[in-house]
Design an enzyme around this catalytic site. Structure first.
Site, PDB file in Angstrom:
ATOM      1  N   HIS A 269       0.849  -1.192   0.000  1.00  0.00           N
ATOM      2  CA  HIS A 269       0.000   0.000   0.000  1.00  0.00           C
ATOM      3  C   HIS A 269       0.880   1.236   0.000  1.00  0.00           C
ATOM      4  CE1 HIS A 269      -3.137   2.886   1.094  1.00  0.00           C
ATOM      5  NE2 HIS A 269      -3.972   1.974   0.616  1.00  0.00           N
ATOM      6  N   ASP A 326      -7.787  -5.666   0.064  1.00  0.00           N
ATOM      7  CA  ASP A 326      -8.269  -6.527  -1.024  1.00  0.00           C
ATOM      8  C   ASP A 326      -7.828  -7.979  -0.889  1.00  0.00           C
ATOM      9  OD1 ASP A 326      -9.623  -4.511  -2.469  1.00  0.00           O
ATOM     10  OD2 ASP A 326      -7.718  -3.724  -3.139  1.00  0.00           O
TER      11      ASP A 326
HETATM   12  N1  CMC Z   1       4.341  -7.608  -4.655  1.00  0.00           N
HETATM   13  C1  CMC Z   1       5.683  -7.554  -4.826  1.00  0.00           C
HETATM   14  N2  CMC Z   1       6.418  -6.425  -4.765  1.00  0.00           N
HETATM   15  C2  CMC Z   1       5.753  -5.276  -4.547  1.00  0.00           C
HETATM   16  C3  CMC Z   1       4.360  -5.244  -4.342  1.00  0.00           C
HETATM   17  C4  CMC Z   1       3.649  -6.463  -4.407  1.00  0.00           C
HETATM   18  N3  CMC Z   1       2.317  -6.484  -4.242  1.00  0.00           N
HETATM   19  N4  CMC Z   1       3.962  -3.976  -4.128  1.00  0.00           N
HETATM   20  C5  CMC Z   1       5.069  -3.223  -4.170  1.00  0.00           C
HETATM   21  N5  CMC Z   1       6.156  -4.013  -4.424  1.00  0.00           N
HETATM   22  C6  CMC Z   1       7.542  -3.560  -4.515  1.00  0.00           C
HETATM   23  C7  CMC Z   1       7.791  -2.852  -5.831  1.00  0.00           C
HETATM   24  O1  CMC Z   1       8.251  -3.758  -6.810  1.00  0.00           O
HETATM   25  C8  CMC Z   1       8.811  -1.823  -5.462  1.00  0.00           C
HETATM   26  O2  CMC Z   1      10.065  -2.457  -5.425  1.00  0.00           O
HETATM   27  P1  CMC Z   1      11.399  -1.616  -5.848  1.00  0.00           P
HETATM   28  O3  CMC Z   1      11.538  -0.561  -4.801  1.00  0.00           O
HETATM   29  O4  CMC Z   1      12.484  -2.641  -5.807  1.00  0.00           O
HETATM   30  O5  CMC Z   1      11.125  -1.067  -7.212  1.00  0.00           O
HETATM   31  C9  CMC Z   1       8.450  -1.447  -4.026  1.00  0.00           C
HETATM   32  O6  CMC Z   1       7.739  -2.582  -3.503  1.00  0.00           O
HETATM   33  C10 CMC Z   1       7.558  -0.213  -3.925  1.00  0.00           C
HETATM   34  O7  CMC Z   1       6.446  -0.388  -4.794  1.00  0.00           O
HETATM   35  P2  CMC Z   1       5.714   0.775  -5.577  1.00  0.00           P
HETATM   36  O8  CMC Z   1       5.011   0.200  -6.746  1.00  0.00           O
HETATM   37  O9  CMC Z   1       6.685   1.896  -5.812  1.00  0.00           O
HETATM   38  O10 CMC Z   1       4.691   1.238  -4.467  1.00  0.00           O
HETATM   39  P3  CMC Z   1       3.405   2.124  -4.706  1.00  0.00           P
HETATM   40  O11 CMC Z   1       3.154   2.839  -3.453  1.00  0.00           O
HETATM   41  O12 CMC Z   1       3.541   2.915  -5.952  1.00  0.00           O
HETATM   42  O13 CMC Z   1       2.268   1.035  -4.989  1.00  0.00           O
HETATM   43  C11 CMC Z   1       0.517  -0.518  -4.741  1.00  0.00           C
HETATM   44  C12 CMC Z   1       1.313   0.633  -4.092  1.00  0.00           C
HETATM   45  C13 CMC Z   1      -0.658  -0.857  -3.845  1.00  0.00           C
HETATM   46  C14 CMC Z   1      -0.028  -0.052  -6.100  1.00  0.00           C
HETATM   47  C15 CMC Z   1       1.447  -1.729  -4.914  1.00  0.00           C
HETATM   48  O14 CMC Z   1       1.880  -2.194  -3.657  1.00  0.00           O
HETATM   49  C16 CMC Z   1       0.788  -2.864  -5.697  1.00  0.00           C
HETATM   50  O15 CMC Z   1       0.843  -2.876  -6.940  1.00  0.00           O
HETATM   51  N6  CMC Z   1       0.145  -3.852  -5.000  1.00  0.00           N
HETATM   52  C17 CMC Z   1      -0.571  -4.909  -5.659  1.00  0.00           C
HETATM   53  C18 CMC Z   1      -1.954  -4.421  -6.058  1.00  0.00           C
HETATM   54  C19 CMC Z   1      -2.873  -4.224  -4.857  1.00  0.00           C
HETATM   55  O16 CMC Z   1      -2.979  -5.076  -3.993  1.00  0.00           O
HETATM   56  N7  CMC Z   1      -3.582  -3.085  -4.846  1.00  0.00           N
HETATM   57  C20 CMC Z   1      -4.561  -2.762  -3.806  1.00  0.00           C
HETATM   58  C21 CMC Z   1      -4.157  -1.588  -2.998  1.00  0.00           C
HETATM   59  S1  CMC Z   1      -5.072  -1.391  -1.462  1.00  0.00           S
HETATM   60  C22 CMC Z   1      -6.737  -1.193  -1.797  1.00  0.00           C
HETATM   61  C23 CMC Z   1      -7.047  -0.252  -2.900  1.00  0.00           C
HETATM   62  O17 CMC Z   1      -6.563   0.872  -2.962  1.00  0.00           O
HETATM   63  O18 CMC Z   1      -7.835  -0.642  -3.760  1.00  0.00           O
END
Ligand code: CMC
Length: 392
Positions: A269, A326
């Site tokens: 998140h 989720d």
């Molecule tokens: N699995 C594996 N690695 C991950 C994940 C994951 N679910 N989420 C983040 N990372 C890693 C990512 O690869 C990155 O690594 P690095 O620093 O080496 O590049 C690091 O963690 C930071 O990730 P980010 O994408 O920069 O983080 P963000 O704040 O932009 O994204 C997120 C947040 C929720 C979009 C992301 O964690 C994600 O894609 N999660 C999976 C989808 C998900 O479950 N979404 C629901 C969110 S909560 C409810 C809602 O809002 O609907």
């Protein structure tokens, strides 16, 4: 970088002032108008949460009664809306139908919605909260080929929604009180989460003075993506793909592999960095629903084991990746009888409360301006037009 701050994904830009929802991401705290989510889920109901988000205070007995009455008396959608559904492909994703049908509501309530008038804004909010379950249930019924079920206004909000989804002609349908209470709590958990992508979308769309129903349709569209509300459907798909606990290491390895785009769905998140308090509450609700429906869901065991395995793994703990809302919601909704394609539609109907509260707060704010981010231009500098015959 010129005059502007470059902040892709707005991870360090506050787009507004707000009094609605507070998140302490390091402590795993979520407050709606100052009240902890745990208390609201334990003691309140969804319409109380809607009232709180919209008006800033918990309702008195009288206020709650009036609010419930008003919402209940706006649950029907215009009969022409029912015909509007017929234009969609039979196998349409319910979220596609929702984007279209919520947008279509703006056609029904355009001339009657003057956003400068607070009374009309309130009426639009009530209409949206009231009609969303009907619209979502119709989207579901349409994809199953069953007739639409009209709202039954002596039922509470969650029971009414369940009945509109699951009642079929010629069969008595009784709402299971355990499931309707579970649905009600699921709705509270999803009701708002400050400036998430879809709420920011609603604010941005609304900042131009657009019709509020059209703005909520924009929120629905944004929510659909797998990085946001679509993660509940994607998480269940992932758990089904994992299938059994001994395949978890393989999927954890994929999630850690920088060359593999795979991510654990329902994990991570932007703001919650110790845990997502909603995920814990959802896990408890999931357990209750599985017991009530006597579902022996092996995927729940896979989910529990995956959560624990990730908690033992440095990659996930260092990057502060924990289950989010989720992660367990798909399992819960599936046990209640919803197909995966409906999960995000349930999220949308709940989040409508937050969207409309965010929209209302923005419209009432005198310092409000049209949302208009700047860019860092990295394209060509000025160049001479080349006649088509001379292009290579
Ligand atoms: N699995 C594996 N690695 C991950 C994940 C994951 N679910 N989420 C983040 N990372 C890693 C990512 O690869 C990155 O690594 P690095 O620093 O080496 O590049 C690091 O963690 C930071 O990730 P980010 O994408 O920069 O983080 P963000 O704040 O932009 O994204 C997120 C947040 C929720 C979009 C992301 O964690 C994600 O894609 N999660 C999976 C989808 C998900 O479950 N979404 C629901 C969110 S909560 C409810 C809602 O809002 O609907």
């Amino acid at each position: 970088a010129g005059l502007f701050t470059y902040d892709p994904g707005f991870s360090s830009t506050a787009s507004c002032e707000s009094k609605i929802t507070y998140i302490d991401g390091d402590e795993g705290v979520l407050l709606y108008r100052g009240y902890p989510i745990e208390d609201l889920v334990a003691h309140g109901d969804f319409l109380e949460t809607c009232y709180l988000l919209l008006y800033g205070e918990l309702p008195t007995v009288r206020q709650k009664h009036d609010f419930d009455y008003r919402v209940t008396h706006h649950t029907m959608v215009h009969e022409q809306m029912a015909r509007f559904y017929q234009g969609f492909r039979r196998d349409s994703h319910p979220m596609a139908v929702m984007v279209g049908s919520v947008g279509a509501m703006s056609a029904f309530y355009h001339d009657s919605t003057d956003i400068a008038d607070p009374h009309q804004r309130t009426l639009a909010s009530i209409r949206m909260i009231a009609k969303m379950p009907t619209i979502a249930a119709m989207a579901y019924k349409y994809t199953t080929g069953q007739p639409f079920v009209y709202p039954k206004n002596d039922l509470d909000y969650a029971s009414n929604f369940l009945r509109m989804c699951f009642s079929v002609p010629f069969e008595e349908y009784k709402v299971d009180p355990v499931l309707s209470r579970a649905m009600d709590r699921i709705l509270i958990l999803h009701a708002d989460n400050e400036q998430g992508a879809s709420s920011s979308t609603v604010r941005l769309a609304g900042s131009s003075g657009a019709n509020p129903f059209a703005c909520i349709a924009a929120g629905v569209a944004c929510l659909w993506g797998p990085a946001h509300g679509g993660a509940n459907e994607a998480a269940l798909k992932m758990l089904a793909e994992i299938g059994k606990p001994d395949r978890i290491p393989e999927f954890l390895a994929r999630a850690k592999d920088p060359d593999d785009p795979f991510r654990l769905m329902g994990f991570g998140h932007r703001v919650y960095k110790s845990y997502d308090p909603r995920a814990k509450l959802m896990r408890d609700i999931c357990r209750e629903v599985l017991t009530a429906t006597r579902s022996d869901d092996r995927l729940f065991d896979v989910a529990l084991e995956l959560e624990q395995a990730a908690a033992r793994d440095d990659y996930f703990t260092e990057k502060k990746l924990f289950p989010n809302l989720d992660f367990y919601s798909g399992l819960t909704l599936r046990a209640m009888g919803f197909p995966p394609a409906m999960f995000t539609a349930v999220f949308a109907l709940a989040r409508t409360a937050g969207w409309i509260a965010q929209w209302t707060e923005m419209i009432a704010d005198p310092s409000q301006k049209i949302g208009r981010p700047r860019q860092l231009y990295t394209g060509h500098t000025r160049r001479d037009y080349v006649d088509m015959k001379r292009r290579v």
